[in-house]
Write a protein that holds these residues in place. Structure first.
Motif, short mmCIF file in Angstrom:
data_model
loop_
_atom_site.label_atom_id
_atom_site.label_comp_id
_atom_site.label_asym_id
_atom_site.label_seq_id
_atom_site.Cartn_x
_atom_site.Cartn_y
_atom_site.Cartn_z
N TRP A 26 0.74 -1.07 0.76
CA TRP A 26 -0.46 -0.13 0.29
C TRP A 26 0.48 1.37 0.45
O TRP A 26 1.80 0.89 0.84
CB TRP A 26 -0.87 0.04 1.12
CG TRP A 26 -2.02 -0.62 0.77
CD1 TRP A 26 -2.46 -2.07 -0.27
CD2 TRP A 26 -2.97 -1.36 1.82
NE1 TRP A 26 -2.93 -2.37 0.16
CE2 TRP A 26 -4.70 -1.89 1.32
CE3 TRP A 26 -4.11 -0.17 2.69
CZ2 TRP A 26 -5.46 -2.07 1.52
CZ3 TRP A 26 -5.09 -0.50 3.61
CH2 TRP A 26 -6.04 -0.61 2.15
N THR A 27 0.18 2.48 -0.70
CA THR A 27 0.91 3.77 -0.79
C THR A 27 0.61 4.77 0.21
O THR A 27 -0.06 4.24 1.10
CB THR A 27 0.48 4.22 -2.18
OG1 THR A 27 -0.13 4.40 -2.18
CG2 THR A 27 1.13 2.97 -2.94
N VAL A 28 1.19 5.48 0.84
CA VAL A 28 1.10 6.64 1.31
C VAL A 28 -0.96 7.34 0.76
O VAL A 28 -1.73 7.64 1.74
CB VAL A 28 1.64 8.33 1.40
CG1 VAL A 28 1.22 9.10 2.45
CG2 VAL A 28 3.42 7.67 1.36
N ASP A 29 -0.81 7.37 -0.25
CA ASP A 29 -2.27 7.58 -0.99
C ASP A 29 -3.41 7.09 -0.08
O ASP A 29 -4.37 6.94 0.23
CB ASP A 29 -2.26 7.68 -2.11
CG ASP A 29 -1.37 8.60 -2.34
OD1 ASP A 29 -1.22 10.15 -2.04
OD2 ASP A 29 -1.40 8.77 -4.29
N ASP A 30 -3.04 5.24 -0.36
CA ASP A 30 -4.51 4.17 0.08
C ASP A 30 -4.03 4.75 1.56
O ASP A 30 -5.31 4.76 1.93
CB ASP A 30 -3.62 2.91 -0.09
CG ASP A 30 -3.22 2.51 -1.98
OD1 ASP A 30 -4.03 3.09 -2.51
OD2 ASP A 30 -2.59 1.87 -1.91
N LEU A 31 -3.13 4.91 2.47
CA LEU A 31 -2.90 5.34 3.91
C LEU A 31 -4.15 6.42 4.18
O LEU A 31 -4.96 6.41 5.13
CB LEU A 31 -2.18 4.82 4.68
CG LEU A 31 -1.44 3.36 5.19
CD1 LEU A 31 -1.93 3.22 6.25
CD2 LEU A 31 -1.06 2.61 3.57
N ASN A 32 -3.65 7.10 3.78
CA ASN A 32 -4.41 8.13 3.71
C ASN A 32 -5.97 8.31 3.40
O ASN A 32 -6.85 8.94 3.60
CB ASN A 32 -3.88 9.54 2.77
CG ASN A 32 -2.35 10.05 3.56
OD1 ASN A 32 -2.57 9.98 4.48
ND2 ASN A 32 -1.29 10.32 3.09
N GLU A 33 -6.15 7.57 2.21
CA GLU A 33 -7.78 7.39 1.43
C GLU A 33 -8.48 6.67 3.29
O GLU A 33 -9.58 6.66 3.71
CB GLU A 33 -7.68 6.66 0.37
CG GLU A 33 -7.60 7.61 -0.45
CD GLU A 33 -8.71 8.76 -0.89
OE1 GLU A 33 -9.61 8.38 -0.73
OE2 GLU A 33 -8.27 9.76 -0.90
N LEU A 34 -7.72 5.71 3.38
CA LEU A 34 -7.98 4.83 4.78
C LEU A 34 -8.69 5.32 6.04
O LEU A 34 -9.72 5.58 6.01
CB LEU A 34 -7.08 3.47 4.61
CG LEU A 34 -6.82 2.89 5.65
CD1 LEU A 34 -8.89 1.94 5.58
CD2 LEU A 34 -6.15 2.01 6.39
N ALA A 35 -7.81 6.40 6.38
CA ALA A 35 -7.99 7.14 7.19
C ALA A 35 -8.95 7.99 7.36
O ALA A 35 -10.37 8.36 7.82
CB ALA A 35 -6.97 8.26 7.16
N LYS A 36 -9.56 9.06 5.73
CA LYS A 36 -11.15 9.50 5.55
C LYS A 36 -11.72 8.39 5.55
O LYS A 36 -12.92 8.89 6.54
CB LYS A 36 -10.67 9.89 4.42
CG LYS A 36 -9.50 11.23 4.05
CD LYS A 36 -9.52 11.62 2.54
CE LYS A 36 -8.45 12.50 2.11
NZ LYS A 36 -8.34 12.29 0.35
N ILE A 37 -12.03 7.63 5.15
CA ILE A 37 -12.96 6.59 5.54
C ILE A 37 -13.18 6.57 6.87
O ILE A 37 -14.48 5.81 7.58
CB ILE A 37 -13.04 5.39 5.10
CG1 ILE A 37 -12.74 6.12 3.02
CG2 ILE A 37 -13.46 4.46 5.57
CD1 ILE A 37 -12.49 4.37 2.24
N ALA A 38 -12.58 5.78 7.34
CA ALA A 38 -12.48 5.54 9.43
C ALA A 38 -12.85 7.16 9.78
O ALA A 38 -13.67 6.60 11.00
CB ALA A 38 -10.89 5.02 9.34
#
Length: 387
Positions: free
Chosen positions: A180-192
């Motif tokens: 996973w990339t930084v963008d993936d983790l940031n998207e995950l954080a937004k949803i969470a």
């Protein structure tokens, strides 16, 4: 003699012998080269073995504290701080577990109640869904290609409901090898954050990552730290899968609930191993050199299977290489995996068991955490297969 009746209904009616056990038994039966089950063929460092002996002789042979030996928790805290800049308090936010599997099970059990929904990205490691179901939860699947390049986060959002309680993520990923990339983790954080979800992050392959990529831990994203159980393990990192020493990082209030279950599941983890690993962690090169070590093995295996007709992208992380055989055979993956084991003498893992329901992408997973000679002999046998 009267026998008590066993409940007729199984708590896990769809669970049988795992594909890993099945393929390893078949490999043993046919004396095949086992590139199926994910464990290193080589032993751990002699230095680490000597440290275990040292602490055995020092009498560190009784129960460890329920949360783990403090020296190991402190070493993990230092390692995480150096790696991603996040501080976890050893006393209240780090727990030593019996491998990552226990950490994952306890984390799931801590947060999932009957009727809760949990987002699961598949192909998925096989311990996630049974744990969800044992808690009365419902897995909600995000289906990805076995060699996926990116995640459709709009699709992930469409799967969130009022019942969604948590998301389980895994990077570097088993079985795809994706990172996973930084963008993936940031998207995950937004949803969470938007839906007030908890996250369970499986990061056991954190140091097995290739081609100058960087592992992005949930621990490094501020918005995730406060709502995530980060599950790690020393088994893959130090070639000690049989020791079953893992850990869980989480905020204090989450760790408190986590430990309530952990204490009644295993209570504590083998004591001298914890002391040995704590001291071994004092030299970061013991884990920072791991990526280069496995990248060389990945490259060796991939170069050796060139010309067979497999289609693949080099694995980005973990110690697994997926290959597509669609241009070579119409057989489903399980039948082909069994045939290669019995006829060619090389065991692999079919991809379909990592999915809910049957999904045949005609992809096999090979483990390259083996001696060079083993990898080369396995590749040589695969070249001789009559497709």
């Amino acid at each position: 003699m009267h026998r008590s009746s066993f409940p007729a209904s199984s708590k896990l009616p769809d669970v049988g012998t795992t594909i890993f056990t099945r393929m390893s038994l078949l490999a043993e039966q046919h004396q095949a080269i086992n590139l199926a089950q994910g464990f290193p063929e080589f032993d751990c460092s002699p230095e680490l073995q000597q440290l275990v002996e040292k602490y055995l002789r020092q009498g560190k042979n009784q129960y460890a504290p329920m949360a783990g030996v403090m020296a190991l928790r402190e070493a993990i805290a230092q390692k995480v701080f150096e790696g991603c800049g996040t501080e976890y308090h050893p006393e209240s936010e780090i727990t030593i577990t019996s491998g990552a599997t226990e950490a994952l099970y306890v984390a799931i059990t801590t947060v999932v109640h009957p009727g809760d929904e949990v987002i699961v990205f598949e192909p998925a490691y096989d311990s996630y869904v049974p744990a969800i179901e044992l808690c009365g939860g419902k897995p909600v699947y995000i289906r990805l290609d076995p060699q996926y390049k990116s995640i459709d986060w709009s699709f992930v959002r469409s799967k969130i409901s009022g019942k969604t309680r948590a998301m389980i993520v895994n990077t570097p990923h088993n079985p795809t090898g994706n990172v996973w990339t930084v963008d993936d983790l940031n998207e995950l954080a937004k949803i969470a954050e938007m839906h007030d979800l908890l996250v369970i992050s499986d990061e056991v392959y954190e140091h097995i990552i290739f081609d100058n990529r960087k592992h992005v831990s949930a621990s490094s994203v501020a918005a995730l730290v406060e709502r995530t159980f980060v599950c790690g393990s020393f088994g893959k990192t130090f070639h000690i899968t049989g020791w079953k020493v893992g850990y869980c990082l989480a905020p204090k209030h989450m760790t408190t609930e986590f430990r309530k279950i952990h204490q009644y599941l295993v209570f504590s983890v083998v004591t001298p191993f914890q002391y040995a690993i704590a001291e071994y962690l004092s030299d970061p090169d013991h884990y920072l050199s791991l990526g280069a070590f496995y990248q060389r093995k990945r490259n060796l295996f991939n170069e050796a299977i060139m010309g067979i007709g497999f289609n693949f992208e080099p694995s980005a992380g973990s110690f697994f290489q997926n290959v597509s055989y669609g241009s070579l055979s119409d057989e489903n993956d399980l039948i082909l995996a069994e045939r290669l084991t019995s006829e060619a003498g090389v065991a692999s893992i079919p991809m379909s068991p990592f999915y809910n329901g049957y999904s045949d992408f005609r992809v096999l997973r090979f483990c390259f955490a083996k001696h060079d000679d083993t990898l080369l002999r396995g590749a040589e046998r695969l070249h001789k297969v009559v497709w």
